[in-house]
Every structure is written in C-alpha cells, then in structure tokens.
Scaffold this active site. Sequence first.
Site, PDB file in Angstrom:
ATOM      1  N   GLY A   1       0.458   3.372  -3.062  1.00  0.00           N
ATOM      2  CA  GLY A   1       0.408   3.843  -4.442  1.00  0.00           C
ATOM      3  C   GLY A   1       1.800   3.925  -5.052  1.00  0.00           C
TER       4      GLY A   1
ATOM      5  N   HIS B   1      -7.729  -3.367   4.527  1.00  0.00           N
ATOM      6  CA  HIS B   1      -7.124  -2.020   4.505  1.00  0.00           C
ATOM      7  C   HIS B   1      -7.821  -1.178   3.441  1.00  0.00           C
ATOM      8  CE1 HIS B   1      -4.476   0.715   2.280  1.00  0.00           C
ATOM      9  NE2 HIS B   1      -3.804   0.950   3.387  1.00  0.00           N
ATOM     10  N   ASN B   2      -8.027  -1.747   2.249  1.00  0.00           N
ATOM     11  CA  ASN B   2      -8.671  -1.002   1.164  1.00  0.00           C
ATOM     12  C   ASN B   2     -10.132  -0.717   1.476  1.00  0.00           C
ATOM     13  OD1 ASN B   2      -6.180  -1.418  -0.029  1.00  0.00           O
ATOM     14  ND2 ASN B   2      -7.010  -1.965  -2.016  1.00  0.00           N
TER      15      ASN B   2
ATOM     16  N   LYS C   1      -4.622  -6.699   3.320  1.00  0.00           N
ATOM     17  CA  LYS C   1      -4.567  -5.573   2.371  1.00  0.00           C
ATOM     18  C   LYS C   1      -5.971  -5.256   1.844  1.00  0.00           C
ATOM     19  CE  LYS C   1      -2.836  -2.511  -0.551  1.00  0.00           C
ATOM     20  NZ  LYS C   1      -3.720  -2.319  -1.667  1.00  0.00           N
TER      21      LYS C   1
ATOM     22  N   SER D   1       0.824  -1.213   0.000  1.00  0.00           N
ATOM     23  CA  SER D   1       0.000   0.000   0.000  1.00  0.00           C
ATOM     24  C   SER D   1       0.851   1.252   0.000  1.00  0.00           C
ATOM     25  CB  SER D   1      -0.920   0.037   1.220  1.00  0.00           C
ATOM     26  OG  SER D   1      -1.677   1.237   1.180  1.00  0.00           O
TER      27      SER D   1
ATOM     28  N   GLU E   1     -10.170   2.113   3.717  1.00  0.00           N
ATOM     29  CA  GLU E   1      -9.843   3.282   2.870  1.00  0.00           C
ATOM     30  C   GLU E   1     -11.109   3.796   2.168  1.00  0.00           C
ATOM     31  OE1 GLU E   1      -7.574   3.413  -1.334  1.00  0.00           O
ATOM     32  OE2 GLU E   1      -6.384   2.528   0.280  1.00  0.00           O
TER      33      GLU E   1
END
Length: 495
Positions: free
Chosen positions: A137, A192-193, A189, A135, A196
């Site tokens: 970007g 996490h997204n 992950k 993570s 987000e």
Amino acid sequence: MEASAALPRIGLAGLAVMGQNLALNIAEKGFPISVYNRTTSKVDETLHRAHEEGQLPLFGHYTPRDFVLSIQRPRSVVILVKAGSPVDQTIAALSDHMEPGDCIIDGGNEWYENTERRIQEAAHNGILYLGMGVSGGEEGARQGPSLMPGGSYEGYSNIKDILEKVAAQVEDGPCVTYIGEGGSGNFVKMVHNGIEYGDMQLISEAYDVLKHVGGLSNEELGEIFAEWNRGELESFLIEITSDIFRVKDELAEGDLVDKILDKTGMKGTGKWTVQQAAELSVAAPTIAASLDCRYLSGLKEERESATEVLKEAGLKEEVGSVAHGIDKRRLIDDVRQALYASKICSYAQGMNLLRAKSVEKGWNLNFGELARIWKGGCIIRAVFLDRIKKAYQRNPNLASLVVDPEFAREMVQRQAAWRRVVGLAISAGISTPGMCASLAYFDTYRRARLPANLVQAQRDLFGAHTYERIDHPGSFHTEWTKLARKSKAGVGALN
C-alpha cells in the site's frame, strides 16, 4: 562522461500517492530520481514533499522528452499508472524518446498477459521490460514494500541494487527477488492478492463468531487480536484489525467499525486469481469463498429484505440459544486455532496455483523465495511465512503445505477446535464460508477415497464418458440402464 555520471539512473512516471511515495523512498535511499506526471501539479507536489521530507535528490520534469533525457543510460523508468490502456498510453509517450537497452518497469496491478504483450512490443525497439508487483500500500511504498519483478533479467540487474535498498528489509535479506520471465511478477502479485482476500475473509469470520456467539465487545476484540499478534498469528492484518477495534467514531457515539456499511469493494485481482485457478484445474475454495462473500456483501438491500421475508416465514435467530452458557475463554482459543488452520489451507491453495502456472509457463518459480519476500513490506506479511519458506527449503517439490510434516502436525492438533468453531457457527446460523471451505479442502485432500466413483458412474451412464477401475487397467464403459433393468426384472421375478 562527467556530466552523465551526475544524471539519475532511474525515473518514475505517474505521481498518484503510490508513485510519489515510491519515488521519495528511492531518493531517500540515496538514489537521485527524475519524476514526471501528465498533470503538472502532481510534479510540483512531489518536489515540495521531497524538500519537506529531507531535501531529497528528486528532480521534476514536465514533458516526457525532458523526463526521459534527464536519466542516465541505460535508463530505468518505473511507471505507476492505472492498469490497462493508461499503461499503453504512458509507454507510447515515453518510448518515443527511449533507446535500445533502456528498461520500462510497470509497477501497477496489471493482468500478466498484458505484460507479456508489452514485453514483445518493447523488444521490437530494443527496450527491456519488467512487470513488477508492488505490495504494501501507500505506507509500504514509502517505508519499504515487497517487490515482485518479472520479465527482463538484464533490466532487473540494472536496478537490482536500487530495489534491494528500497524494499522492506527482514532478517534474511531485502523483500525483493527476480521472480522469473514474462508476466511472472504480475502473476505472483495477483496470487498474493488472492491470498490476501482469503486472509481478510477468515479474519472477518473470526470476528463474526466472537462478536455474535461469544458476545465480545469491540474493546475485548481489540485486546484478543493484539494478544494473537504476539503468537503464531502475528501478522500485519491481525495487527491492523486490533487497531480498528480501538478507534472511536468522531461523528457520533460508539466505535467507528460498527458504523461502516457492510459492502466490500474490490479491484479485480481476487477475481483473476479464482479465474486462473479454474483455468488450471486447481482447487482454491477459500479464495473463491472470499470472492463470493464480497459479491454477496454487495447485495445489501436484497439481504435486508431477505431477513424480513425469512422471519415472516418462521425463521428464528439461533445465535441467542447457541451463545447461552458458552465458555468464552475456550471459544476464543478455538477460534484462534480455527483461523490458523484455515489460513494454512488458503496459503496452500495459493502456492499450488503458483506451481501449476509455473509448470505451464516454464517460469521455474522458487516458492521458498516467494514466502521470504512476503515476510516484510506486503499486506500478507506474517511470521508464519518463515515456516512456509522453510517447508519449501526442506522439500522444493512439496505437493501441498498440508502434507509438510510440521504443518501437518499443526493441522491435526487444531482440527478438533476448527470443527467445533465451524459446527458452532452453523448451529448459530452464522456463515463462515472461508473456514468451511478450508476445512472441506482439508477433509477432501486427506481422504484416500472420495465419492467421485459415483460421479464417474453417472457420467458414464448418461454420456458414455467411460471410467477407470481400481483393479484393472484401461477404460471401461457399461450399459448401466440395460443392466439395471435386467437387475430389476430379476428382483421382480424373485418376488
């Protein structure tokens, strides 16, 4: 032996911008790296960047065989290609030349069950496998991402020193840790997204209320978000939001943010998070609301025609009347508190989903460590993650962040402001589904008794599903309709 000592220990296949940046980051940290891409121009491009960005120790290869054989055993090969079948194709091309003890590390946003399948397939050839969430970007990949590797612990140990140098650095260590077995790295992950998604939705609602009820200009909004970024809300997403409000349009008059089409894209990790929450019977209403809003944003033409139809039907805009005489300073402070409280609920939902999956799969996830590695490098990095880390250190079996003594106190202090914002938005006809979902979650979770007793009675009446009582053990079934008729007949007789 002398010759092999000079070979890179690590390679990377898949040189889109993310792959290039991660490879350059690894090389810059002093680890020689071999790179490969099916389209050879990308290899040349990466070699050129390595030269330009400081004569970095990066070596390009043009065939899978040359690439694999250029790496020192046990080889560690990172692949960064599109999730799904491109990953399988890349593994097939590379594993022909790999040997037992070598490790493949998939750094894409992969569905965790695909990773678990590939772990089994790789094991047939003695190859180790890691699914690693990355993570931050493109910028994070180059400067220091948050890394979430799961799968083979031996594979992780082989490159632990590299990952710890390459990851973002915070005061309590590098933003990487061994997550757990199987597809746990990808799953973490994914959640996490999902968190987000919730964060971004809540920030957009704060913007909507401040702009349309508070009448604030983009310039004022930029200043407010910059100020918030110096307090409890300090985070990457608040910081970039402040920047967005300051950018002028280069193609026309005004600010660029006002010219952007209000249709939100998505790649699928948010949807996976909500599906997993449903599979595991975990309530994640804030994350679900953010996903619903992305779907509704896609109906731009339908929304435009609905505006006209409902106006003709007599619907009046309420924003003006609500906004009249509003105390701007108080509104700004209320929205800040509502955003913070809503955010706690969103993170609580994400953490509870991780716990449920960890129990189901036996991953033994360390929630304090997850909060710690999210403090730097990643999109949801925020100061308050340190407080989440401490909450789980105080009590590793914490049922919910909502009942951590510190967070509980903060929610209680902010609930009046939170209710004012949501009430004001409803009166003004401005949708705040994320804030409403968070508040409803909080209000439902804190009530010792809910109206679910009536739902259970209905289920028992039409489906004989039985119910439990609060005063006697066991399951019960009642002939509701018969008793209701008898009761009605009794009332009739009395009359």
